[in-house]
Design a protein around this motif. Structure first.
Motif, PDB file in Angstrom:
ATOM      1  N   SER A 410       0.827  -1.205   0.000  1.00  0.00           N
ATOM      2  CA  SER A 410       0.000   0.000   0.000  1.00  0.00           C
ATOM      3  C   SER A 410       0.860   1.253   0.000  1.00  0.00           C
ATOM      4  O   SER A 410       0.589   2.207  -0.754  1.00  0.00           O
ATOM      5  N   TRP A 411       1.916   1.275   0.799  1.00  0.00           N
ATOM      6  CA  TRP A 411       2.802   2.440   0.833  1.00  0.00           C
ATOM      7  C   TRP A 411       3.508   2.623  -0.508  1.00  0.00           C
ATOM      8  O   TRP A 411       3.633   3.754  -1.001  1.00  0.00           O
ATOM      9  N   VAL A 412       3.958   1.544  -1.102  1.00  0.00           N
ATOM     10  CA  VAL A 412       4.685   1.641  -2.368  1.00  0.00           C
ATOM     11  C   VAL A 412       3.763   2.092  -3.492  1.00  0.00           C
ATOM     12  O   VAL A 412       4.089   3.008  -4.268  1.00  0.00           O
ATOM     13  N   LEU A 413       2.604   1.459  -3.591  1.00  0.00           N
ATOM     14  CA  LEU A 413       1.719   1.709  -4.733  1.00  0.00           C
ATOM     15  C   LEU A 413       0.903   2.982  -4.595  1.00  0.00           C
ATOM     16  O   LEU A 413       0.479   3.559  -5.606  1.00  0.00           O
ATOM     17  N   THR A 414       0.661   3.416  -3.367  1.00  0.00           N
ATOM     18  CA  THR A 414      -0.160   4.614  -3.162  1.00  0.00           C
ATOM     19  C   THR A 414       0.707   5.836  -2.874  1.00  0.00           C
ATOM     20  O   THR A 414       0.749   6.794  -3.649  1.00  0.00           O
ATOM     21  N   ASP A 415       1.437   5.788  -1.784  1.00  0.00           N
ATOM     22  CA  ASP A 415       2.140   6.989  -1.318  1.00  0.00           C
ATOM     23  C   ASP A 415       3.415   7.266  -2.102  1.00  0.00           C
ATOM     24  O   ASP A 415       3.691   8.413  -2.465  1.00  0.00           O
ATOM     25  N   LEU A 416       4.206   6.221  -2.360  1.00  0.00           N
ATOM     26  CA  LEU A 416       5.442   6.427  -3.120  1.00  0.00           C
ATOM     27  C   LEU A 416       5.133   6.901  -4.537  1.00  0.00           C
ATOM     28  O   LEU A 416       5.718   7.873  -5.030  1.00  0.00           O
ATOM     29  N   LEU A 417       4.204   6.217  -5.205  1.00  0.00           N
ATOM     30  CA  LEU A 417       3.857   6.602  -6.575  1.00  0.00           C
ATOM     31  C   LEU A 417       3.238   7.992  -6.622  1.00  0.00           C
ATOM     32  O   LEU A 417       3.464   8.752  -7.568  1.00  0.00           O
ATOM     33  N   GLU A 418       2.471   8.356  -5.609  1.00  0.00           N
ATOM     34  CA  GLU A 418       1.875   9.696  -5.562  1.00  0.00           C
ATOM     35  C   GLU A 418       2.962  10.769  -5.542  1.00  0.00           C
ATOM     36  O   GLU A 418       2.871  11.776  -6.254  1.00  0.00           O
ATOM     37  N   GLN A 419       3.995  10.542  -4.729  1.00  0.00           N
ATOM     38  CA  GLN A 419       5.085  11.508  -4.655  1.00  0.00           C
ATOM     39  C   GLN A 419       5.859  11.569  -5.988  1.00  0.00           C
ATOM     40  O   GLN A 419       6.270  12.648  -6.434  1.00  0.00           O
ATOM     41  N   LEU A 420       6.074  10.418  -6.609  1.00  0.00           N
ATOM     42  CA  LEU A 420       6.769  10.388  -7.891  1.00  0.00           C
ATOM     43  C   LEU A 420       5.982  11.142  -8.958  1.00  0.00           C
ATOM     44  O   LEU A 420       6.533  11.964  -9.702  1.00  0.00           O
ATOM     45  N   HIS A 421       4.689  10.867  -9.042  1.00  0.00           N
ATOM     46  CA  HIS A 421       3.859  11.507 -10.058  1.00  0.00           C
ATOM     47  C   HIS A 421       3.738  13.008  -9.811  1.00  0.00           C
ATOM     48  O   HIS A 421       3.729  13.811 -10.749  1.00  0.00           O
ATOM     49  N   LYS A 422       3.670  13.396  -8.533  1.00  0.00           N
ATOM     50  CA  LYS A 422       3.540  14.812  -8.191  1.00  0.00           C
ATOM     51  C   LYS A 422       4.750  15.609  -8.677  1.00  0.00           C
ATOM     52  O   LYS A 422       4.630  16.761  -9.071  1.00  0.00           O
ATOM     53  N   ARG A 423       5.909  14.948  -8.670  1.00  0.00           N
ATOM     54  CA  ARG A 423       7.148  15.626  -9.058  1.00  0.00           C
ATOM     55  C   ARG A 423       7.603  15.251 -10.475  1.00  0.00           C
ATOM     56  O   ARG A 423       8.703  15.613 -10.884  1.00  0.00           O
ATOM     57  N   SER A 424       6.759  14.496 -11.177  1.00  0.00           N
ATOM     58  CA  SER A 424       7.084  14.057 -12.547  1.00  0.00           C
ATOM     59  C   SER A 424       8.421  13.326 -12.591  1.00  0.00           C
ATOM     60  O   SER A 424       9.243  13.543 -13.481  1.00  0.00           O
ATOM     61  N   LEU A 425       8.638  12.447 -11.615  1.00  0.00           N
ATOM     62  CA  LEU A 425       9.857  11.655 -11.549  1.00  0.00           C
ATOM     63  C   LEU A 425       9.584  10.233 -12.009  1.00  0.00           C
ATOM     64  O   LEU A 425       8.485   9.707 -11.804  1.00  0.00           O
ATOM     65  N   GLU A 429      14.482   7.689 -10.757  1.00  0.00           N
ATOM     66  CA  GLU A 429      14.907   8.946 -10.144  1.00  0.00           C
ATOM     67  C   GLU A 429      14.436   9.083  -8.697  1.00  0.00           C
ATOM     68  O   GLU A 429      14.624  10.135  -8.079  1.00  0.00           O
ATOM     69  N   CYS A 430      13.837   8.034  -8.152  1.00  0.00           N
ATOM     70  CA  CYS A 430      13.283   8.090  -6.792  1.00  0.00           C
ATOM     71  C   CYS A 430      14.395   8.325  -5.766  1.00  0.00           C
ATOM     72  O   CYS A 430      15.354   7.545  -5.695  1.00  0.00           O
ATOM     73  N   PRO A 431      14.293   9.385  -4.937  1.00  0.00           N
ATOM     74  CA  PRO A 431      15.349   9.680  -3.971  1.00  0.00           C
ATOM     75  C   PRO A 431      15.219   8.912  -2.657  1.00  0.00           C
ATOM     76  O   PRO A 431      16.116   8.986  -1.808  1.00  0.00           O
ATOM     77  N   VAL A 432      14.119   8.210  -2.462  1.00  0.00           N
ATOM     78  CA  VAL A 432      13.869   7.511  -1.197  1.00  0.00           C
ATOM     79  C   VAL A 432      14.148   6.031  -1.380  1.00  0.00           C
ATOM     80  O   VAL A 432      13.516   5.362  -2.209  1.00  0.00           O
ATOM     81  N   THR A 433      15.082   5.507  -0.606  1.00  0.00           N
ATOM     82  CA  THR A 433      15.441   4.100  -0.716  1.00  0.00           C
ATOM     83  C   THR A 433      14.378   3.223  -0.064  1.00  0.00           C
ATOM     84  O   THR A 433      13.576   3.692   0.756  1.00  0.00           O
ATOM     85  N   ALA A 434      14.399   1.945  -0.417  1.00  0.00           N
ATOM     86  CA  ALA A 434      13.474   0.990   0.195  1.00  0.00           C
ATOM     87  C   ALA A 434      13.704   0.916   1.702  1.00  0.00           C
ATOM     88  O   ALA A 434      12.757   0.768   2.485  1.00  0.00           O
TER      89      ALA A 434
END
Length: 544
Positions: A410-425, A429-434
């Protein structure tokens, strides 16, 4: 001086085209987003469609198919061109073994029969970006034939991604061939400039039988093929950079009748546009036939701005390719462990050795994620489709911590992707490691911070905050309040400030608890433990 002037003009045009491409990219992203609302429309009456695809996949290789020139997207024009790529007299092709092995691995993954002996041919046509006047391909005896690909069509209208149907498409052949160069159209000056950086880049052409019935099936097939190629590492599948291009052969006919005349839509550059181009073309052909017209056997292209296909050339203008054997390349011979000559070792292309290198394919990965982690099927589909499987597995089990897979997904598919899409990354280019995301999941699971606070912390990490998580929580006073005595006092203050809500609860409106919960969260900056707060509020309301 003349060459310098030409070089300056090429660079200037390239800057002009690059800026245009940036605008076009934005427009395409908008069109793609708009296309998500459009789904396959049933064909009217007793009409049915047939679709066959020709997919050109650029092989992930450091050098070209027949020369040692480097392969690099968006390099300065005409800087990656060998004498052979420019077709200078006396140059000869040298087959790239890595490209052959990539083709074999792809053919095995697509359940193809590998031809132990295949041939190269010349396909003649004359474009400015094809300096030799012919393309080296495999028309008569390709690398592989008679494969098949099984794929599911998902309901993309909901987040559940339910399987609407399972399909299988036959693959006629997989062949190796070289790409052409690129023509850059300078409309301002009325000139066409040629960039040969792409000339000679290795392609796999994958040809399907006309087994698909609509744009939805075709788009799902292309997506599954893209995932397979990416899992194999034989093609990056980046359609926006032209690493994967689709030609669609489309026809319609009434049920019980023979297949109709087909039209070919060339160079479709997005999976969503594959669906939209096919749907439009089928409707166009049906309207023609119902109006007593005829479908021309022609080549068309898809204009993504208008959402229509537009004619390029009809059958009278089709090329006579005049195929002939390539005289400068001998037959390509492949071996197995049993047929390899003694002492050959690694000097030959061995089908069995390549088969041993087969990685886990997307269908198997989806099944394994459900079985191993007990996550919903739609989560496994999304993780595979977004290329997040390894990241997810690291979040679940980084440093041996067995975190809850459903929570991690849920965190990966919802929150992580939301942050990526918000910043067009992109994910790359994801700056947050697993590991760091896993720490946030731990804090929320232990109740040290609330879920909303965890999302705030994740946003800060995306913004480049290098503080430790504990320091971020301390500096912002985000620690979750779990002390019942403290929360009890806050609840009393909120109840006292909102007598009208207390009265409404007494009259039977139990939903006002949610409103009161919101007031408590306002006072505590969303740091109050929701479960404890809810219980305390109910107890106090019932006691009044």
């Amino acid at each position: 001086a003349k060459m310098a002037a030409t070089a300056r003009k090429i660079c200037a045009v390239r800057v002009f085209l690059t800026s245009r491409r940036s605008v076009c990219t934005c427009n395409m992203l908008y069109a793609n987003a708009k296309a998500k609302k459009d789904y396959a429309r049933a064909l009217p009456g007793d009409w049915q469609g047939r679709v066959g695809l020709e997919i050109h996949a650029q092989i992930s290789s450091n050098s070209k198919l027949f020369s040692g020139s480097q392969v690099q997207f968006s390099a300065p024009p005409n800087t990656l061109v060998s004498p052979f790529d420019a077709s200078l007299p006396g140059t000869l092709p040298v087959l790239n073994r890595q490209c052959v092995e990539a083709g074999v691995l792809t053919a095995l993954a697509l359940n193809c029969h590998i031809n132990r002996r295949s041939l190269f041919d010349r396909k003649h046509y004359f474009y400015a970006d094809l300096p030799a006047g012919y393309q080296i391909t495999q028309q008569r005896l390709p690398l592989a034939v008679n494969g098949h690909l099984t794929f599911d069509v998902y309901d993309e209208r909901t987040s559940q991604r339910q399987v609407l149907k399972s399909c299988q498409v036959r693959l006629k052949q997989l062949q190796l061939e070289q790409d052409s160069g690129k023509s850059l159209h300078d409309q301002e000056n009325g000139e066409v400039l040629v960039d040969l950086n792409r000339a000679g880049v290795a392609l796999m052409e994958i040809v399907t039988e006309p087994d698909m019935v609509d744009g939805t099936e075709a788009a799902a097939m292309v997506k599954e093929l893209q995932l397979i190629l990416q899992a194999l590492g034989t093609c990056d599948g980046n359609m926006s950079e032209g690493s994967m291009r689709v030609d669609a052969n489309i026809s319609v006919n009434r049920r019980g009748e023979e297949m109709g005349t087909r039209a070919e839509v060339k160079n479709i550059g997005s999976i969503k546009f594959v669906q939209k181009a096919i749907e439009y073309e089928m409707q166009r052909q049906i309207e023609l036939l119902e109006g007593a017209g005829e479908v021309e056997e022609e080549t068309r292209y898809f204009d993504w701005k208008s959402g229509k296909t537009i004619s390029l050339r009809d059958k009278e203008q089709r090329h006579d390719y005049r195929y002939m054997p390539e005289p400068n390349l001998p037959p390509l011979i492949l071996y197995t462990y049993t047929s390899a000559p003694g002492g050959a070792g690694n000097t030959v292309v061995n089908i069995d050795r390549i088969r041993e290198q087969m990685p886990e394919l997307p269908a198997a990965t989806r099944h394994r994620l459900v079985q191993e982690y007990n996550i919903p099927f739609q989560h496994s589909v999304a993780l595979v489709g977004e290329g997040l499987v390894e990241y997810f597995e690291n979040v679940v089990d980084v440093k041996g911590k067995g975190r809850d897979p459903r929570s991690a997904a849920s965190w990966v598919l919802t929150d992580l992707l939301e942050q990526l899409h918000k910043r067009s990354l992109t994910f790359q280019e994801c700056p947050v490691t697993a590991s760091k995301l896993g720490e946030i999941v731990d804090l929320v699971t232990m109740g040290a911070v609330s879920t909303s606070t965890g999302k705030k912390i994740l946003s800060l990490l995306f913004d480049g905050d290098n503080r430790s998580l504990s320091q971020i929580i301390e500096d912002n006073q985000w620690a979750q309040i779990r002390d019942e005595e403290t929360l009890g006092r806050i609840c009393d203050e909120v109840l006292e400030s909102h007598p009208e809500l207390v009265e409404a609860y007494g009259k039977g409106n139990k939903k006002v608890v949610n409103r009161l919960m919101g007031e408590v969260q306002k006072v505590t900056n969303k740091c109050a433990d929701p479960s404890i707060t809810s219980r305390l509020l109910r107890e106090k309301l019932e006691g009044q």
